[in-house]
Design an enzyme around this catalytic site. Structure first.
Site, short mmCIF file in Angstrom:
data_model
loop_
_atom_site.label_atom_id
_atom_site.label_comp_id
_atom_site.label_asym_id
_atom_site.label_seq_id
_atom_site.Cartn_x
_atom_site.Cartn_y
_atom_site.Cartn_z
N HIS A 373 0.80 -1.23 0.00
CA HIS A 373 0.00 0.00 0.00
C HIS A 373 0.83 1.27 0.00
O HIS A 373 0.27 2.36 0.16
CB HIS A 373 -0.91 0.05 1.23
CG HIS A 373 -1.96 -1.01 1.26
ND1 HIS A 373 -3.23 -0.81 0.77
CD2 HIS A 373 -1.92 -2.28 1.71
CE1 HIS A 373 -3.94 -1.91 0.94
NE2 HIS A 373 -3.16 -2.83 1.51
N LYS A 564 -8.67 13.57 4.68
CA LYS A 564 -7.76 12.41 4.66
C LYS A 564 -6.74 12.64 5.76
O LYS A 564 -6.72 13.73 6.36
CB LYS A 564 -7.07 12.29 3.30
CG LYS A 564 -6.44 13.61 2.82
CD LYS A 564 -5.79 13.48 1.44
CE LYS A 564 -6.78 13.56 0.32
NZ LYS A 564 -6.66 12.58 -0.71
N ARG A 565 -5.90 11.63 6.04
CA ARG A 565 -4.84 11.85 7.03
C ARG A 565 -4.01 13.07 6.61
O ARG A 565 -3.82 13.33 5.43
CB ARG A 565 -3.95 10.61 7.13
CG ARG A 565 -4.60 9.45 7.86
CD ARG A 565 -4.96 9.79 9.28
NE ARG A 565 -3.78 9.90 10.11
CZ ARG A 565 -3.44 9.01 11.05
NH1 ARG A 565 -4.18 7.94 11.30
NH2 ARG A 565 -2.34 9.19 11.77
N LYS A 570 0.51 14.60 1.00
CA LYS A 570 -0.87 14.82 0.54
C LYS A 570 -1.13 16.31 0.30
O LYS A 570 -2.12 16.69 -0.31
CB LYS A 570 -1.86 14.26 1.56
CG LYS A 570 -1.77 12.74 1.72
CD LYS A 570 -2.75 12.23 2.76
CE LYS A 570 -2.58 10.77 3.11
NZ LYS A 570 -3.28 9.84 2.22
N THR A 672 -8.67 6.43 -1.83
CA THR A 672 -10.02 5.87 -1.99
C THR A 672 -11.07 6.95 -1.73
O THR A 672 -12.19 6.85 -2.22
CB THR A 672 -10.25 4.68 -1.03
OG1 THR A 672 -9.74 5.04 0.26
CG2 THR A 672 -9.55 3.43 -1.52
N LYS A 676 -14.88 8.03 -3.39
CA LYS A 676 -16.10 8.31 -2.63
C LYS A 676 -16.68 9.66 -3.02
O LYS A 676 -17.90 9.81 -3.18
CB LYS A 676 -15.81 8.25 -1.12
CG LYS A 676 -15.38 6.87 -0.65
CD LYS A 676 -14.75 6.88 0.74
CE LYS A 676 -13.99 5.58 0.98
NZ LYS A 676 -13.11 5.64 2.16
C1 F58 Z 1 -3.10 3.79 2.20
N1 F58 Z 1 -2.16 3.43 3.20
C2 F58 Z 1 -2.48 4.52 1.02
N2 F58 Z 1 -1.53 3.14 5.40
O1 F58 Z 1 -1.77 5.65 1.50
C3 F58 Z 1 -3.60 4.94 0.09
O2 F58 Z 1 -3.06 5.55 -1.05
C4 F58 Z 1 -4.40 3.71 -0.33
O3 F58 Z 1 -5.53 4.10 -1.05
C5 F58 Z 1 -4.86 2.94 0.90
O4 F58 Z 1 -3.76 2.61 1.72
C6 F58 Z 1 -5.57 1.66 0.54
O5 F58 Z 1 -4.80 0.92 -0.36
C7 F58 Z 1 -2.50 3.50 4.50
O6 F58 Z 1 -3.61 3.84 4.86
C8 F58 Z 1 -1.65 3.18 6.74
O7 F58 Z 1 -2.60 3.69 7.32
C9 F58 Z 1 -0.52 2.56 7.51
C10 F58 Z 1 -1.04 1.90 8.76
C11 F58 Z 1 0.10 1.33 9.59
C12 F58 Z 1 1.17 2.33 9.89
C13 F58 Z 1 1.67 2.99 8.62
C14 F58 Z 1 0.52 3.59 7.80
#
Ligand code: F58
Length: 833
Positions: A373, A564-565, A570, A672, A676
């Protein structure tokens, strides 16, 4: 239906109180549950009591499906998908189950008859915040699609007692408070204390020969923790399938250490209990590297081990041999967090089932598949070798063995290429030693996928290049998707009804059918209805904004949203630069023609991520000034919606006019939220990054506002020596915007507060905000003009929705089923046949 025995002579058929769906039965069942489960009567019942009584009533109507689905999985010997994810963000369950069961109208009436308001009860539910962001939400969308598509599957994860922190804003700053999602009770989960698995941690191994002369390994752990599952039903939309999300809680093996207790050491005795339960206490909130956090590694191993022991147990009960394990189980690793599943399954097969290494390895590879991811190198998991060996002494031996055999193959394939050997090794030995989890996941899986086309290509060219070159057949793309049930039907009933009135409701399970509304894109009546629906959704969002922030916004302004985060890649601060640029224009010429806009932000910053927190601070500082300035005359409003969550998202996406997807090209794996928004009729302003590229392809370039450098241009620019200061010096608007922030204008004259952020941009600008600024401004000006022509805008909005079929998670899951898991749907028959 069952016969009412109390009226046996007349043999009147009455509905069962636990399964009946008439208004009267639901009404009776809710009051029954209020009485018997909550032990409350209407005069003293709280809203939460009513919510719980209703939730139990709905759960009763799912249980039959749930049990039949489990029975079918076990008895019909079909292949089962096991989704392993350290994070899930399912959002509130109640309303989702109600629409899945098609019970909205009778439930609404029954609740009305009780004198309660269904929307208020739905609102009462606290969502499980068991994830950080996109990755956890994706897991939940996939669980929804798996159930709706009738795929036998189990989701495995961790039952964190405290999920993602709550975000409060004090004086413009993010303050984290503890999440306590379980405090009012969780009616959806069922604890299964009779199912328990023991997980070893620490200690050492002993190698010995057993009575058959076979070399065996014994793991003598330092401690053992018990895993107890909590099961949550995941119903499908208008089908009988109801899958299981099984989350593990860590508990002490014994309530007390009696030796310590007998010595009078009461606190020592309780210590172990506390230490064990700590394992699933809290979700790690960091977007930052987590290397070095022993507890995090223990969490990962704990849930992986419980899940695999559970699978192995089921296999041994219902299959004759382990030879066909990979034909019965497909295990998907959601990022590397569960990658320790690879050595763990080896351990279970080799050490416990006494299987030969080669045979076990073949099974493991055929069972496991890995989804990546992220491309950010700092986010690739690696564990300090010593820490890993301390926690998992047996697994490090297994990893060494895997590594040796693997590197032998690499050596044969690329003789003399030491650089490649060192890069591909599962152990990083270039400095301090680490276990590389992504390498382990690639080697131990038969399939490796990225989450959007560009992301998969970049994976192949950059972070996983060596693995791609050696085993190209493993690599494949699975562009993410989101569930239209939650993100359209549930969150935007106005839009969903409008669409269904025109084209029927087949689109809910086959999103490509949305194409049917293209025919109405220029239909004046349809357009008018479309705008009415959007305006109502904006009003609902405006109400939420007022409630959460006290800010009143103009629903006729353009709602320009980024949720988003918070992360530098970003680029929330690029959106701030736009706001400040517009503000500067108005300050110079208060009569300037500008399209009124409401800028809405939402998202959490990792608690330890200084720069992300400063961005939140900046948004608030700018908001405080812009929202009060009489020269602005309310044409610009800036809002930060605190504590963004799935629940808040459901109010936000339907109310958006413009979706900001402005990451530096090549950095956002997929995104994602972009999907939405677009499904709810927002137009996108975006870079050619992640799934934005595919969204643009689908909706048509003319219906998408694209700007900025491509991923390739980003790489070239960086290679050729990028100089942000030059950009700043040569663009007056940019300079004025940056200077306004640096001067302390937004911070009561404090010109040091935002200095770290400004300096970062002036001297580094790793994410190329200044390089993309001119093109972003130009694009935003065009957007403002387009919005003035509501006919054109509405047409674009309709076409966006019409062409979003590809981004249903049903499509993604179908591809996983056919191309990775090799699994088939099995419809569930409720009468047991
Ligand atoms: C996200 N990753 C990607 N990681 O940033 C986003 O582009 C993608 O659409 C999504 O995954 C789904 O594929 C993401 O959310 C985390 O939250 C990790 C969790 C564990 C610690 C590091 C970040």
């Amino acid at each position: 239906m069952k016969k009412d025995s109390s009226r046996c002579e007349s043999t009147v058929l009455v509905e069962d109180d636990r399964t009946g769906t008439s208004i009267e039965t639901l009404h009776r069942a809710i009051l029954d549950n209020l009485f018997y489960i909550q032990a409350k009567f209407p005069e003293v019942a709280t809203q939460n009591d009513y919510y719980l009584a209703l939730a139990r009533t709905i759960r009763d109507r799912i249980v039959h499906r749930w049990i039949r689905s489990l029975e079918t999985i076990i008895s019909s010997k079909v292949k089962i998908v096991c989704y392993l994810s350290a994070e899930y963000l399912p959002g509130p369950h109640l309303a989702n189950h109600i629409i899945n069961l098609d019970l909205y109208t009778p439930v609404h009436r029954a609740i009305e008859a009780i004198g309660q308001d269904l929307e208020a009860l739905i609102e009462q539910e606290e969502e499980p915040g068991l994830g950080n962001g996109g990755l956890g939400r994706l897991a939940a969308c996939y669980m929804d699609s798996l159930a709706t598509m009738e795929i036998p599957s189990l989701g495995f994860g961790i039952r964190y007692e405290h999920g993602i922190f709550h975000q409060e804003i004090r004086n413009g700053e993010q303050v984290e408070t503890t999440d306590n999602w379980l405090h009012l009770g969780n009616p959806w989960e069922i604890r299964r204390p009779e199912v328990q698995f023991y997980v070893k941690l620490g200690g050492h191994t002993e190698h010995y020969h057993d009575s058959d002369g076979r070399l065996r390994v014994r793991w003598i752990p330092h401690r053992i923790v018990k895993g107890v599952p909590y099961d949550t039903p995941i119903s499908g939309y208008k089908v009988n399938t109801c899958n299981t999300l099984r989350l593990w809680k860590a508990e002490a093996c014994e309530g007390f250490d009696f030796t310590a207790f007998n010595k009078g050491d009461y606190y020592g005795a309780v210590d172990e209990k506390v230490a064990s339960e700590n394992l699933t206490k809290v979700l790690y909130p960091n977007d930052e590297p987590v290397a070095g956090k022993r507890l995090r590694l223990e969490q990962q191993y704990f849930f992986v081990s419980c899940s695999l022991q559970n699978i192995v147990y089921l296999h041994s009960r219902f299959s004759a041999s382990f030879d066909n394990f990979h034909d019965v189980w497909a295990v998907q690793l959601n990022d590397t967090h569960p990658a320790v599943a690879i050595p763990e399954l080896m351990r279970l097969l080799v050490d416990e089932q006494l299987m030969e290494w080669e045979k076990a390895w073949n099974i493991v590879q055929k069972t496991m598949a890995y989804t990546n991811h992220t491309l950010l190198p700092e986010a690739l998991e690696k564990w300090p070798l010593q820490l890993f060996a301390d926690v998992l002494p047996r697994h490090i031996e297994i990893i060494y063995e895997i590594n040796q055999r693997f590197l032998d193959q690499v050596g044969l394939r690329y003789p003399g290429d030491d650089g490649r050997l060192s890069r591909m090794s599962l152990i990083d030995e270039t400095g301090d030693k680490y276990v590389r989890m992504a390498n382990l996941a690639c080697v131990g899986s038969h399939a490796v996928n990225g989450v959007a086309e560009l992301h998969t290509e970049l994976l192949k060219q950059t972070v996983l290049r060596d693995f791609y070159e050696m085993t190209p057949e493993k690599f494949n793309n699975k562009t993410n998707g989101v569930t239209p049930r939650r993100f359209m039907v549930l969150s935007n009933p106005g839009l969903s009804d409008l669409i269904t009135e025109r084209i029927g409701d087949a689109w809910i399970k086959d999103l490509s059918a949305l194409r049917g509304i293209e025919a109405f894109a220029d239909d004046a009546k349809f357009q008018e209805e479309w705008r009415r629906v959007k305006r109502l959704a904006k009003q609902r969002l405006a109400d939420l904004i007022l409630e959460k922030t006290g800010i009143r916004v103009n629903v006729d302004s353009l709602f320009d949203i980024q949720v988003k985060r918070i992360h530098e890649y970003k680029r929330q601060h690029l959106m701030v630069l736009h706001i400040v640029t517009l503000y500067n224009r108005l300050k110079k010429n208060p009569e300037a023609e500008i399209t009124p806009r409401t800028f809405i932000f939402g998202g959490k910053a990792a608690p330890g991520y200084f720069m992300a927190k400063l961005i939140i601070r900046l948004i608030h500082a700018v908001a405080d000034v812009v929202n009060q300035d009489p020269d602005v005359r309310d044409r610009l409003k800036v809002v930060f919606l605190p504590d963004f969550s799935v629940k808040i998202g459901q109010r936000v996406y339907p109310g958006a006019d413009l979706s900001e997807q402005i990451s530096t090209a090549g950095k956002e794996a997929s995104g994602t939220g972009n999907m939405k928004f677009s499904m709810n009729g927002a137009l996108t302003v975006g870079t050619l990054d992640g799934a934005n590229i595919e969204i643009r392809e689908e909706v048509g370039a003319e219906n998408f506002f694209h700007f900025g450098l491509t991923a390739e241009q980003v790489t070239e620019l960086k290679a050729s020596g990028y100089n942000p200061m030059e950009r700043y010096q040569s663009n007056l608007q940019l300079k004025e915007a940056v200077d306004r922030i640096a001067s302390g204008f937004f911070s009561q004259g404090n010109n040091t507060l935002f200095k770290p952020l400004v300096d970062r941009l002036l001297y580094h600008d790793e994410y190329l905000l200044f390089a993309d600024y001119p093109s972003y401004m130009g694009c935003q000006d065009r957007i403002g003009q387009t919005y003035e022509n509501q006919k054109v805008w509405t047409r674009m909005s309709i076409l966006n929705v019409a062409r979003m079929g590809k981004f249903s998670s049903d499509r993604s899951i179908m591809e996983y089923c056919n191309e990775i898991w090799n699994v088939k749907a099995i419809p569930i028959n409720l009468d047991g046949s």
